[in-house]
Design a protein around this motif. Structure first.
Motif, PDB file in Angstrom:
ATOM      1  N   SER A 140       1.684   4.533  21.243  1.00  0.00           N
ATOM      2  CA  SER A 140       2.640   3.652  21.889  1.00  0.00           C
ATOM      3  C   SER A 140       3.998   3.926  21.265  1.00  0.00           C
ATOM      4  CB  SER A 140       2.251   2.185  21.688  1.00  0.00           C
ATOM      5  OG  SER A 140       2.423   1.813  20.328  1.00  0.00           O
ATOM      6  N   GLU A 141       5.008   3.215  21.714  1.00  0.00           N
ATOM      7  CA  GLU A 141       6.330   3.384  21.116  1.00  0.00           C
ATOM      8  C   GLU A 141       6.314   2.991  19.640  1.00  0.00           C
ATOM      9  OE1 GLU A 141       9.186   1.227  23.330  1.00  0.00           O
ATOM     10  OE2 GLU A 141       9.061   2.500  25.111  1.00  0.00           O
ATOM     11  N   GLU A 142       5.444   2.031  19.286  1.00  0.00           N
ATOM     12  CA  GLU A 142       5.393   1.578  17.889  1.00  0.00           C
ATOM     13  C   GLU A 142       4.719   2.583  16.969  1.00  0.00           C
ATOM     14  OE1 GLU A 142       4.244  -0.288  20.407  1.00  0.00           O
ATOM     15  OE2 GLU A 142       5.371  -2.160  20.457  1.00  0.00           O
ATOM     16  N   GLY A 143       3.712   3.309  17.487  1.00  0.00           N
ATOM     17  CA  GLY A 143       3.027   4.253  16.619  1.00  0.00           C
ATOM     18  C   GLY A 143       1.641   4.616  17.120  1.00  0.00           C
ATOM     19  N   PHE A 144       0.714   4.769  16.176  1.00  0.00           N
ATOM     20  CA  PHE A 144      -0.616   5.292  16.480  1.00  0.00           C
ATOM     21  C   PHE A 144      -1.693   4.322  16.008  1.00  0.00           C
ATOM     22  CE2 PHE A 144       2.325   8.758  15.585  1.00  0.00           C
ATOM     23  CZ  PHE A 144       2.214   9.556  16.716  1.00  0.00           C
ATOM     24  N   ILE A 145      -2.633   4.016  16.891  1.00  0.00           N
ATOM     25  CA  ILE A 145      -3.786   3.190  16.549  1.00  0.00           C
ATOM     26  C   ILE A 145      -5.019   4.082  16.540  1.00  0.00           C
ATOM     27  CG2 ILE A 145      -5.238   1.247  17.204  1.00  0.00           C
ATOM     28  CD1 ILE A 145      -2.827   0.104  18.704  1.00  0.00           C
ATOM     29  N   ILE A 146      -5.674   4.156  15.397  1.00  0.00           N
ATOM     30  CA  ILE A 146      -6.897   4.946  15.247  1.00  0.00           C
ATOM     31  C   ILE A 146      -8.073   3.996  15.188  1.00  0.00           C
ATOM     32  CG2 ILE A 146      -8.167   6.574  13.804  1.00  0.00           C
ATOM     33  CD1 ILE A 146      -4.474   6.400  13.268  1.00  0.00           C
ATOM     34  N   THR A 147      -9.079   4.228  16.013  1.00  0.00           N
ATOM     35  CA  THR A 147     -10.272   3.382  16.050  1.00  0.00           C
ATOM     36  C   THR A 147     -11.461   4.134  15.471  1.00  0.00           C
ATOM     37  OG1 THR A 147      -9.440   2.330  18.063  1.00  0.00           O
ATOM     38  CG2 THR A 147     -11.762   1.985  17.532  1.00  0.00           C
ATOM     39  N   THR A 148     -12.276   3.419  14.693  1.00  0.00           N
ATOM     40  CA  THR A 148     -13.448   4.025  14.063  1.00  0.00           C
ATOM     41  C   THR A 148     -14.670   3.139  14.258  1.00  0.00           C
ATOM     42  OG1 THR A 148     -13.452   2.931  11.885  1.00  0.00           O
ATOM     43  CG2 THR A 148     -11.851   4.690  12.215  1.00  0.00           C
ATOM     44  N   LYS A 149     -15.836   3.722  14.055  1.00  0.00           N
ATOM     45  CA  LYS A 149     -17.045   2.911  13.949  1.00  0.00           C
ATOM     46  C   LYS A 149     -16.978   2.127  12.641  1.00  0.00           C
ATOM     47  CE  LYS A 149     -20.100   6.056  16.520  1.00  0.00           C
ATOM     48  NZ  LYS A 149     -19.063   7.055  16.856  1.00  0.00           N
ATOM     49  N   PRO A 150     -17.559   0.931  12.592  1.00  0.00           N
ATOM     50  CA  PRO A 150     -17.499   0.133  11.359  1.00  0.00           C
ATOM     51  C   PRO A 150     -17.996   0.874  10.131  1.00  0.00           C
ATOM     52  CG  PRO A 150     -18.328  -1.193  13.163  1.00  0.00           C
ATOM     53  CD  PRO A 150     -18.240   0.217  13.682  1.00  0.00           C
ATOM     54  N   ASP A 151     -19.111   1.596  10.272  1.00  0.00           N
ATOM     55  CA  ASP A 151     -19.687   2.295   9.119  1.00  0.00           C
ATOM     56  C   ASP A 151     -18.832   3.469   8.653  1.00  0.00           C
ATOM     57  OD1 ASP A 151     -21.784   0.527   9.153  1.00  0.00           O
ATOM     58  OD2 ASP A 151     -23.191   1.897  10.148  1.00  0.00           O
ATOM     59  N   ASP A 152     -17.971   3.979   9.543  1.00  0.00           N
ATOM     60  CA  ASP A 152     -17.123   5.125   9.195  1.00  0.00           C
ATOM     61  C   ASP A 152     -15.730   4.694   8.738  1.00  0.00           C
ATOM     62  OD1 ASP A 152     -19.185   6.762  10.003  1.00  0.00           O
ATOM     63  OD2 ASP A 152     -18.378   7.093  12.015  1.00  0.00           O
ATOM     64  N   PHE A 153     -15.456   3.412   8.797  1.00  0.00           N
ATOM     65  CA  PHE A 153     -14.094   2.910   8.601  1.00  0.00           C
ATOM     66  C   PHE A 153     -13.480   3.369   7.282  1.00  0.00           C
ATOM     67  CE2 PHE A 153     -11.426  -0.803   7.147  1.00  0.00           C
ATOM     68  CZ  PHE A 153     -10.328  -0.493   7.927  1.00  0.00           C
ATOM     69  N   MET A 154     -14.178   3.175   6.167  1.00  0.00           N
ATOM     70  CA  MET A 154     -13.595   3.487   4.869  1.00  0.00           C
ATOM     71  C   MET A 154     -13.440   4.997   4.657  1.00  0.00           C
ATOM     72  SD  MET A 154     -12.818   0.549   3.797  1.00  0.00           S
ATOM     73  CE  MET A 154     -12.000   1.262   2.389  1.00  0.00           C
ATOM     74  N   THR A 155     -14.405   5.797   5.113  1.00  0.00           N
ATOM     75  CA  THR A 155     -14.304   7.244   4.925  1.00  0.00           C
ATOM     76  C   THR A 155     -13.183   7.817   5.794  1.00  0.00           C
ATOM     77  OG1 THR A 155     -16.050   7.600   6.575  1.00  0.00           O
ATOM     78  CG2 THR A 155     -16.712   7.540   4.268  1.00  0.00           C
ATOM     79  N   VAL A 156     -13.038   7.291   7.009  1.00  0.00           N
ATOM     80  CA  VAL A 156     -11.949   7.744   7.874  1.00  0.00           C
ATOM     81  C   VAL A 156     -10.609   7.342   7.271  1.00  0.00           C
ATOM     82  CG1 VAL A 156     -10.827   7.438  10.116  1.00  0.00           C
ATOM     83  CG2 VAL A 156     -13.311   7.727   9.990  1.00  0.00           C
ATOM     84  N   GLN A 157     -10.535   6.113   6.772  1.00  0.00           N
ATOM     85  CA  GLN A 157      -9.288   5.641   6.172  1.00  0.00           C
ATOM     86  C   GLN A 157      -8.888   6.517   4.989  1.00  0.00           C
ATOM     87  OE1 GLN A 157      -9.110   1.423   5.180  1.00  0.00           O
ATOM     88  NE2 GLN A 157      -7.571   1.857   3.627  1.00  0.00           N
ATOM     89  N   LYS A 158      -9.867   6.884   4.164  1.00  0.00           N
ATOM     90  CA  LYS A 158      -9.560   7.738   3.007  1.00  0.00           C
ATOM     91  C   LYS A 158      -9.074   9.113   3.455  1.00  0.00           C
ATOM     92  CE  LYS A 158     -11.386   9.460  -1.368  1.00  0.00           C
ATOM     93  NZ  LYS A 158     -10.724  10.762  -1.199  1.00  0.00           N
ATOM     94  N   ALA A 159      -9.732   9.684   4.471  1.00  0.00           N
ATOM     95  CA  ALA A 159      -9.329  10.996   4.975  1.00  0.00           C
ATOM     96  C   ALA A 159      -7.912  10.949   5.539  1.00  0.00           C
ATOM     97  CB  ALA A 159     -10.318  11.470   6.041  1.00  0.00           C
ATOM     98  N   LEU A 160      -7.583   9.888   6.263  1.00  0.00           N
ATOM     99  CA  LEU A 160      -6.243   9.753   6.813  1.00  0.00           C
ATOM    100  C   LEU A 160      -5.216   9.526   5.713  1.00  0.00           C
ATOM    101  CD1 LEU A 160      -6.960   7.496   9.929  1.00  0.00           C
ATOM    102  CD2 LEU A 160      -6.521   9.958   9.906  1.00  0.00           C
ATOM    103  N   ASN A 161      -5.607   8.757   4.712  1.00  0.00           N
ATOM    104  CA  ASN A 161      -4.715   8.486   3.590  1.00  0.00           C
ATOM    105  C   ASN A 161      -4.335   9.784   2.868  1.00  0.00           C
ATOM    106  OD1 ASN A 161      -3.591   6.192   1.776  1.00  0.00           O
ATOM    107  ND2 ASN A 161      -4.537   7.607   0.343  1.00  0.00           N
ATOM    108  N   ASP A 162      -5.307  10.688   2.745  1.00  0.00           N
ATOM    109  CA  ASP A 162      -5.045  11.968   2.087  1.00  0.00           C
ATOM    110  C   ASP A 162      -4.049  12.812   2.873  1.00  0.00           C
ATOM    111  OD1 ASP A 162      -6.822  11.290   0.097  1.00  0.00           O
ATOM    112  OD2 ASP A 162      -8.493  12.444   0.918  1.00  0.00           O
ATOM    113  N   LYS A 163      -4.059  12.664   4.201  1.00  0.00           N
ATOM    114  CA  LYS A 163      -3.178  13.465   5.054  1.00  0.00           C
ATOM    115  C   LYS A 163      -1.844  12.772   5.360  1.00  0.00           C
ATOM    116  CE  LYS A 163      -5.760  17.144   6.172  1.00  0.00           C
ATOM    117  NZ  LYS A 163      -6.393  17.235   7.506  1.00  0.00           N
ATOM    118  N   LEU A 164      -1.890  11.438   5.496  1.00  0.00           N
ATOM    119  CA  LEU A 164      -0.725  10.726   6.019  1.00  0.00           C
ATOM    120  C   LEU A 164      -0.170   9.656   5.087  1.00  0.00           C
ATOM    121  CD1 LEU A 164      -2.179  10.124   9.604  1.00  0.00           C
ATOM    122  CD2 LEU A 164      -0.493  11.859   8.978  1.00  0.00           C
ATOM    123  N   GLY A 165      -0.857   9.407   3.985  1.00  0.00           N
ATOM    124  CA  GLY A 165      -0.453   8.308   3.115  1.00  0.00           C
ATOM    125  C   GLY A 165      -1.068   6.999   3.588  1.00  0.00           C
ATOM    126  N   GLU A 166      -0.707   5.910   2.908  1.00  0.00           N
ATOM    127  CA  GLU A 166      -1.285   4.615   3.258  1.00  0.00           C
ATOM    128  C   GLU A 166      -0.837   4.165   4.638  1.00  0.00           C
ATOM    129  OE1 GLU A 166      -0.729   1.497   0.503  1.00  0.00           O
ATOM    130  OE2 GLU A 166      -2.161   2.291  -0.954  1.00  0.00           O
TER     131      GLU A 166
END
Length: 238
Positions: free
Chosen positions: A167-193
């Motif tokens: 959207s104009e505001e930015g990017f919304i990434i959706t994950t499965k509940p069980d994958d949430f923390m691992t996806v967040q960590k992977a994104l954090n490594d690439k994009l920061g918090e």
């Protein structure tokens, strides 16, 4: 109010004044303390605590408050809060999910039921509306990170996320509940918090409301948010 739109779905309700901010900090501290009590005191080894600390920081909670909340988990007199979920319908038969942390469910249940009743809704039994929502993780990065949609798509695919919305505001990434923390960590490594990250309830069929009904839903959500035990409120309002 979660459920108002894709943007509002991932935002935490922030206090409009000092009193509201103080109440928000109390709720954030409670989640931090319980996460630390139930797991490792080191956020790096405790996904729930890491998420609680992230959300506290994004809401400008001072580091000293965060440290005290973690340290409180080691105290002998720490309250034993339990996570509970309440379900019901607001004005216009809009489904509502309420997540709370309480040290006394017998106190909290009638309080939540009374809030529903006073604001044109009714609290239902467990399972009465949850089937109308999908549990998912949502992570938000603002457009200011400077990535194109194609670049973000490649990054989220590598991180094993489920979906990307822009959207104009930015990017919304959706994950499965069980994958949430691992996806967040992977994104954090690439994009920061991220600017926001939470486990949420996404309505399967968002409801378009007229202005009057939407105003009533907002009033109900505000009243629920004002309860000390309520952590998050989700609705099916579009």
């Amino acid at each position: 109010m979660s459920g108002h739109s894709k943007w509002h779905n991932i935002q935490h309700k922030k206090g409009a004044n000092d009193a509201a901010r103080s109440g928000l900090f109390t709720k954030l501290a409670r989640e931090i303390t319980m996460a630390a009590k139930l797991g490792d005191k080191n956020p790096d080894n405790n996904p729930r605590l890491r998420l609680a600390v992230l959300n506290a920081r994004k809401n400008s909670m001072p580091n000293d408050n965060i440290k005290r909340a973690i340290e409180k988990a080691s105290g002998a007199n720490t309250e034993n809060y339990v996570a509970v979920r309440y379900e019901g319908y607001g004005p216009g038969a809009v489904p509502v999910i309420v997540e709370a942390l309480t040290d006394n469910p017998r106190r909290t249940v009638p309080e939540i039921r009374n809030i529903f009743a006073k604001n044109g809704g009714n609290m239902g039994e467990e399972g009465s509306v949850v089937f109308m929502f999908t549990r998912a993780g949502q992570i938000f990065y603002p457009a200011s990170i400077g990535k194109t949609e194609d670049e973000m798509m490649e990054i989220i695919m590598d991180a094993n996320a489920d979906n990307l919305e822009t959207s104009e505001e930015g990017f919304i990434i959706t994950t499965k509940p069980d994958d949430f923390m691992t996806v967040q960590k992977a994104l954090n490594d690439k994009l920061g918090e991220p600017e926001s990250a939470e486990l949420t309830w996404i309505p399967n069929m968002p409801m378009d409301l007229d202005e009057e009904t939407y105003a009533k839903i907002e009033k109900l959500v505000d009243a629920l948010d004002d309860n000390d035990d309520v952590q998050k409120v989700f609705t099916a309002a579009a």
